[in-house]
Design an enzyme around this catalytic site. Structure first.
Site, mmCIF file in Angstrom:
data_model
loop_
_atom_site.group_PDB
_atom_site.id
_atom_site.type_symbol
_atom_site.label_atom_id
_atom_site.label_comp_id
_atom_site.label_asym_id
_atom_site.label_seq_id
_atom_site.Cartn_x
_atom_site.Cartn_y
_atom_site.Cartn_z
ATOM 1 N N LYS A 238 0.711 -1.329 0.156
ATOM 2 C CA LYS A 238 0.046 -0.192 -0.066
ATOM 3 C C LYS A 238 0.725 1.347 0.111
ATOM 4 O O LYS A 238 0.381 2.386 -0.344
ATOM 5 C CB LYS A 238 -0.973 -0.130 1.254
ATOM 6 C CG LYS A 238 -1.955 -0.864 1.160
ATOM 7 C CD LYS A 238 -3.028 -0.814 2.376
ATOM 8 C CE LYS A 238 -4.255 -1.784 2.261
ATOM 9 N NZ LYS A 238 -5.062 -1.740 3.204
ATOM 10 N N HIS B 90 -1.830 -3.570 -4.808
ATOM 11 C CA HIS B 90 -0.945 -3.619 -3.653
ATOM 12 C C HIS B 90 -0.566 -4.965 -3.345
ATOM 13 O O HIS B 90 0.793 -5.107 -2.750
ATOM 14 C CB HIS B 90 -1.611 -3.026 -2.479
ATOM 15 C CG HIS B 90 -2.450 -3.934 -1.593
ATOM 16 N ND1 HIS B 90 -3.882 -3.955 -1.875
ATOM 17 C CD2 HIS B 90 -2.478 -4.529 -0.447
ATOM 18 C CE1 HIS B 90 -4.462 -4.798 -0.979
ATOM 19 N NE2 HIS B 90 -3.482 -5.307 -0.248
#
Length: 370
Positions: free
Chosen positions: A210, A235
């Protein structure tokens, strides 16, 4: 100097052997009485007659062996008796048998070989000791290196999680909880040692990708658009690319890559199903769901563990590996409570440290524009 003990009850033979061996450069100790010879120490080779009063050659060698275990043993015998020779050799006390009368070349050659054998054994023992010492040093060095790798890996993981926490304050303690939840479930299914560490590391770092997601998406207060979800769902791959280049985190990186996969194949990013998903990622999937249900969210309070258990049971065979779901349900609720309290204690200690820091906690530092 090479030292040889010569024993023969015939003093003429004893004198002849002594002269020959001294001429060859050896230090010679002689005895015509085997009982007295049995008390000698400090020699490298012993040459004894077989037929002697009081003690025969084999009995003498047995007595000498107690006090001189490394000495090489030679025996002279006038009896061409195979049983005598066989007994002497089979009892492991005689390096070589020599006949009477002896050939001078055979006698000199046998004694020389006996001393060479003695030196070879000594060298072997010395080298073995040195190798053992070096191995012990190597073990100590490797142990120290392993300790340093563990410390540096732990420091790196903490740094990575802290870096992500600066962007998403909920991430760190969620990651700590799911890493310990995952480790406990892994223990329940028989994993141990380094395999447990891999599961814990993968779970701890599951959201590290992330860092590569834009703030406008990661920190968006409302629902994400379909296009935004496409980026958010990258991610796991971002995280895998970050970690897979580090050899000691390669296995953990696979958990990061697959942590959003489902048992029924409806997850992402690769739509893997069943046992094609690495075990650590399947374990994480349950731990993550448990934490999501039982933790507070901005839009709702955390719910009881009983709700999480019902959800794991309901989704066994679809979202979750059924064998792992069964293992999870075997673990008492008190175990999960203990882990949560452990992480809460870590969080409190962290807050104390940050409040003592001039910049304050991360959230306050961000709010102040740092």
């Amino acid at each position: 100097m090479d030292r040889i003990l010569v024993v023969d009850d015939d003093v003429l033979i004893l004198a002849a052997l002594s002269r020959i061996l001294q001429t060859e450069g050896y230090e010679v100790v002689t005895h015509s009485d085997p009982a007295l010879a049995a008390r000698e120490t400090g020699f490298h080779v012993v040459l004894t007659d077989f037929m002697m009063p009081y003690l025969n050659g084999i009995e003498l060698l047995g007595a000498l062996r107690e006090r001189n275990p490394k000495a090489v043993r030679l025996m002279l015998t006038a009896a061409a008796d195979f049983r005598t020779a066989s007994e002497a050799v089979n009892r492991g006390e005689v390096f070589r048998l020599l006949g009477k009368p002896w050939a001078l070349s055979d006698l000199v050659s046998s004694v020389r070989q006996a001393f060479e054998h003695y030196r070879l054994v000594e060298a072997n023992e010395r080298l073995s000791r040195e190798v053992a010492e070096k191995n012990a040093e190597l073990v100590a060095i490797n142990r120290d290196l392993e300790r340093r790798v563990v410390e540096r890996t732990a420091g790196l993981l903490d740094g990575l999680i802290s870096a992500l926490d600066y962007r998403d304050t909920e991430t760190q303690w969620h990651s700590r909880r799911v890493s310990l939840y995952s480790r406990r479930l892994a223990q329940e299914v028989g994993m141990a040692g380094a395999a447990l560490d891999v599961v814990e590391q993968g779970a701890l770092l599951h959201d590290i990708g992330k860092i590569g997601v834009r703030d406008s998406i990661l920190l968006k207060p409302g629902p994400l658009t379909p296009d935004e979800w496409v980026e958010m769902r990258k991610h796991p791959e971002f995280g895998y690319r970050m970690l897979s280049k580090m050899p000691y985190l390669h296995e953990a990186a696979l958990i990061v890559l697959q942590h959003q996969e489902r048992w029924d194949g409806k997850g992402y990013p690769q739509n893997l199903a069943g046992e094609d998903i690495v075990l650590g990622a399947r374990i994480f999937c349950i731990a993550d769901t448990v934490d999501a249900i039982t933790s507070d969210r901005p839009y709702r309070k955390g719910r009881p563990m009983s709700v999480a258990r019902d959800e794991i049971r309901r989704c066994s065979g679809t979202q979750f590996d059924p064998a792992l779901a069964e293992a999870f349900l075997r673990i008492p609720e008190t175990e999960w409570q203990r882990i949560r309290h452990e992480v809460e204690g870590m969080e409190q200690e962290e807050l104390k440290r940050w409040h003592a820091h001039p910049m304050g906690p991360p959230s306050l530092a961000r709010a102040s524009g740092a």
